[in-house]
Design a protein around this motif. Structure first.
Motif, PDB file in Angstrom:
ATOM      1  N   MET A   1       4.435  -8.958   2.537  1.00  0.00           N
ATOM      2  CA  MET A   1       5.159  -8.273   1.602  1.00  0.00           C
ATOM      3  C   MET A   1       4.436  -7.181   0.849  1.00  0.00           C
ATOM      4  O   MET A   1       3.071  -7.298   0.590  1.00  0.00           O
ATOM      5  N   LYS A   2       4.632  -5.925   0.899  1.00  0.00           N
ATOM      6  CA  LYS A   2       4.258  -4.668   0.297  1.00  0.00           C
ATOM      7  C   LYS A   2       4.654  -4.535  -1.193  1.00  0.00           C
ATOM      8  O   LYS A   2       5.743  -4.706  -1.417  1.00  0.00           O
ATOM      9  N   PHE A   3       3.429  -4.710  -2.259  1.00  0.00           N
ATOM     10  CA  PHE A   3       3.896  -4.345  -3.637  1.00  0.00           C
ATOM     11  C   PHE A   3       3.630  -2.907  -4.029  1.00  0.00           C
ATOM     12  O   PHE A   3       2.337  -2.384  -3.894  1.00  0.00           O
ATOM     13  N   TRP A   4       4.603  -2.403  -4.336  1.00  0.00           N
ATOM     14  CA  TRP A   4       4.489  -0.992  -4.963  1.00  0.00           C
ATOM     15  C   TRP A   4       4.865  -1.148  -6.563  1.00  0.00           C
ATOM     16  O   TRP A   4       5.402  -2.043  -7.032  1.00  0.00           O
ATOM     17  N   CYS A   5       4.091  -0.233  -7.202  1.00  0.00           N
ATOM     18  CA  CYS A   5       4.298   0.061  -8.579  1.00  0.00           C
ATOM     19  C   CYS A   5       4.954   1.183  -9.039  1.00  0.00           C
ATOM     20  O   CYS A   5       4.505   2.343  -8.395  1.00  0.00           O
ATOM     21  N   GLY A   6       5.739   1.254  -9.858  1.00  0.00           N
ATOM     22  CA  GLY A   6       6.472   2.366 -10.371  1.00  0.00           C
ATOM     23  C   GLY A   6       5.532   3.213 -11.513  1.00  0.00           C
ATOM     24  O   GLY A   6       4.872   2.482 -12.156  1.00  0.00           O
ATOM     25  N   THR A   7       5.887   4.464 -11.642  1.00  0.00           N
ATOM     26  CA  THR A   7       5.236   4.987 -12.587  1.00  0.00           C
ATOM     27  C   THR A   7       6.166   5.705 -13.800  1.00  0.00           C
ATOM     28  O   THR A   7       5.608   6.516 -14.797  1.00  0.00           O
ATOM     29  N   ALA A   8       7.736   5.533 -13.755  1.00  0.00           N
ATOM     30  CA  ALA A   8       8.561   5.925 -14.690  1.00  0.00           C
ATOM     31  C   ALA A   8       8.076   5.563 -16.060  1.00  0.00           C
ATOM     32  O   ALA A   8       7.546   4.467 -16.469  1.00  0.00           O
ATOM     33  N   GLU A 245       8.960 -14.078  -1.567  1.00  0.00           N
ATOM     34  CA  GLU A 245       9.291 -14.908  -0.133  1.00  0.00           C
ATOM     35  C   GLU A 245      10.607 -14.892   0.255  1.00  0.00           C
ATOM     36  O   GLU A 245      11.137 -14.666   1.230  1.00  0.00           O
ATOM     37  N   ARG A 246      11.463 -15.247  -0.666  1.00  0.00           N
ATOM     38  CA  ARG A 246      13.108 -15.184  -0.537  1.00  0.00           C
ATOM     39  C   ARG A 246      13.527 -13.786  -0.194  1.00  0.00           C
ATOM     40  O   ARG A 246      14.369 -13.369   0.659  1.00  0.00           O
ATOM     41  N   ALA A 247      12.771 -12.633  -0.958  1.00  0.00           N
ATOM     42  CA  ALA A 247      13.260 -11.202  -0.907  1.00  0.00           C
ATOM     43  C   ALA A 247      12.837 -10.650   0.761  1.00  0.00           C
ATOM     44  O   ALA A 247      13.588 -10.297   1.269  1.00  0.00           O
ATOM     45  N   ALA A 248      11.889 -11.351   1.384  1.00  0.00           N
ATOM     46  CA  ALA A 248      11.324 -10.915   2.587  1.00  0.00           C
ATOM     47  C   ALA A 248      12.174 -11.648   3.408  1.00  0.00           C
ATOM     48  O   ALA A 248      12.439 -10.898   4.577  1.00  0.00           O
ATOM     49  N   GLU A 249      12.756 -12.862   3.139  1.00  0.00           N
ATOM     50  CA  GLU A 249      13.796 -13.232   4.186  1.00  0.00           C
ATOM     51  C   GLU A 249      15.020 -12.646   4.203  1.00  0.00           C
ATOM     52  O   GLU A 249      15.738 -12.391   5.259  1.00  0.00           O
ATOM     53  N   LEU A 250      15.496 -11.780   3.179  1.00  0.00           N
ATOM     54  CA  LEU A 250      16.363 -10.858   3.117  1.00  0.00           C
ATOM     55  C   LEU A 250      16.361  -9.557   4.131  1.00  0.00           C
ATOM     56  O   LEU A 250      17.063  -8.830   4.249  1.00  0.00           O
ATOM     57  N   GLY A 251      15.058  -9.354   4.441  1.00  0.00           N
ATOM     58  CA  GLY A 251      14.898  -7.988   5.027  1.00  0.00           C
ATOM     59  C   GLY A 251      14.114  -7.060   3.997  1.00  0.00           C
ATOM     60  O   GLY A 251      13.856  -5.898   4.652  1.00  0.00           O
ATOM     61  N   ILE A 252      13.791  -7.386   2.896  1.00  0.00           N
ATOM     62  CA  ILE A 252      13.009  -6.516   1.959  1.00  0.00           C
ATOM     63  C   ILE A 252      11.542  -6.519   2.508  1.00  0.00           C
ATOM     64  O   ILE A 252      10.947  -7.310   2.591  1.00  0.00           O
ATOM     65  N   THR A 253      10.942  -5.130   2.706  1.00  0.00           N
ATOM     66  CA  THR A 253       9.592  -4.973   3.352  1.00  0.00           C
ATOM     67  C   THR A 253       8.646  -4.798   1.895  1.00  0.00           C
ATOM     68  O   THR A 253       7.403  -4.997   2.220  1.00  0.00           O
ATOM     69  N   GLY A 254       9.079  -4.399   0.893  1.00  0.00           N
ATOM     70  CA  GLY A 254       8.343  -3.891  -0.151  1.00  0.00           C
ATOM     71  C   GLY A 254       9.057  -4.191  -1.448  1.00  0.00           C
ATOM     72  O   GLY A 254      10.309  -3.687  -1.460  1.00  0.00           O
ATOM     73  N   VAL A 255       8.216  -4.526  -2.399  1.00  0.00           N
ATOM     74  CA  VAL A 255       8.981  -4.677  -3.913  1.00  0.00           C
ATOM     75  C   VAL A 255       8.398  -3.894  -4.784  1.00  0.00           C
ATOM     76  O   VAL A 255       7.132  -3.583  -4.744  1.00  0.00           O
ATOM     77  N   MET A 256       9.127  -3.356  -5.690  1.00  0.00           N
ATOM     78  CA  MET A 256       8.495  -2.360  -6.567  1.00  0.00           C
ATOM     79  C   MET A 256       8.435  -3.416  -7.866  1.00  0.00           C
ATOM     80  O   MET A 256       9.294  -3.993  -8.199  1.00  0.00           O
ATOM     81  N   VAL A 257       7.251  -3.545  -8.366  1.00  0.00           N
ATOM     82  CA  VAL A 257       6.743  -4.491  -9.710  1.00  0.00           C
ATOM     83  C   VAL A 257       6.187  -3.673 -10.840  1.00  0.00           C
ATOM     84  O   VAL A 257       5.631  -2.530 -10.441  1.00  0.00           O
TER      85      VAL A 257
END
Length: 297
Positions: A1-8, A245-257
């Motif tokens: 899983m790739k973890f991205w962070c937002g800047t807004a 892990e459940r998000a990855a099972e859905l096909g999500i490759t990166g989550v923004m946290v």
């Protein structure tokens, strides 16, 4: 899983230092949001609130995405940069091509672009761009940008853009991945047909499953279901390794946290968690990296 962070909603001046902390703690990247202006008298209702009003105040900072990305790239070595999202059709095609190419020359293969058609008519009119055909122009922009970024003598002829043979330097040293955002049928079809991935907003796991199901259906329709494809979204819920892990099972490759902020509070208009000196971000960044990022492949 790739973890991205937002800047807004963060202070612009603090972002390069925060980027350095994320880089040092193993996060994959940063996604930069985009607005051009805040009209005092806005013609366009905001589509994501019941009353059509914005949930951020007029003084909210929206730095130019590519200036900010270049500044953060210059002080990091591994962190990647993208958008959630960039309103490309509000700008001239060549301006977009030039800015992204310059940022990519600085950051190398660490830059992608996340495009969207946008919703605020006011911004388009102020920049002299047609709001009503923005979706069709964005479709053409995806292919046009790829052509203009090849280096050497380049040109483009299409329905909306006619670019004579020219050079645009610096050009990206590597192909720039193009992602698209939006949940309408047109937006999902655009991502499925033309793009290297899709950028969503914030969802529960059930909501994410539904919208990803629609997206994957379109990918099958276009014969692209087996091609590499990025899916980036915020997953709402208590942050745990199991959630992602459940998000990855859905096909999500990166989550923004946002380890330093509460999503519900932020989107209710309370931005106190995001308005602090950069050093105040260090502890939540390090804690989330230890408890979550380091435990997932």
């Amino acid at each position: 899983m790739k973890f991205w962070c937002g800047t807004a909603f963060m202070n612009t001046s603090e972002m390069p230092a925060v980027a350095g902390m994320l880089d040092a703690n193993g996060y994959h990247g940063i996604l930069v949001s985009d607005h051009l202006v805040y009209p005092k008298e806005m013609k366009t209702p905001y589509p994501a609130t019941p009353d059509g009003k914005l949930f951020w105040p007029p003084e909210t900072e929206w730095p130019d995405p590519w200036v900010l990305i270049a500044a953060m790239a210059a002080v990091t070595t591994d962190l990647h940069f993208g958008n959630n999202v960039y309103i490309a059709p509000a700008r001239p095609l060549l301006e977009v091509a030039k800015q992204v190419a310059t940022a990519a020359a600085i950051a190398g293969c660490r830059v992608s672009i996340g495009l969207s058609a946008g919703w605020m008519r006011d911004e388009f009119e102020l920049f002299g761009q047609d709001f009503d055909n923005r979706g069709r122009r964005l479709d053409e922009m995806v292919d046009a940008l790829r052509a203009l970024w090849q280096g050497g003598w380049v040109s483009w002829q299409g329905e909306f853009y006619d670019i004579p043979e020219m050079t645009i330097e610096p050009h990206p040293p590597h192909p720039v991945p193009v992602l698209c955002g939006g949940e309408s049928a047109a937006a999902l079809k655009r991502a499925a047909r033309l793009c290297d991935g899709w950028v969503g907003t914030a969802y529960t796991l059930d909501e994410a499953e539904h919208v990803i199901g629609r997206l994957n259906g379109y990918r099958r329709d276009y014969g692209r279901e087996n091609e590499p494809f990025e899916i980036i979204a915020t997953v709402r819920g208590e942050p745990t390794p199991d959630l992602y892990e459940r998000a990855a099972e859905l096909g999500i490759t990166g989550v923004m946290v946002s380890p330093w902020a509460n999503w519900e509070r932020t989107h209710a208009g309370d931005h106190r968690d995001l308005k602090k000196p950069a050093e105040r971000y260090r502890e939540p960044i390090e804690r989330f990296a230890e408890e979550i990022v380091a435990k997932l492949p």
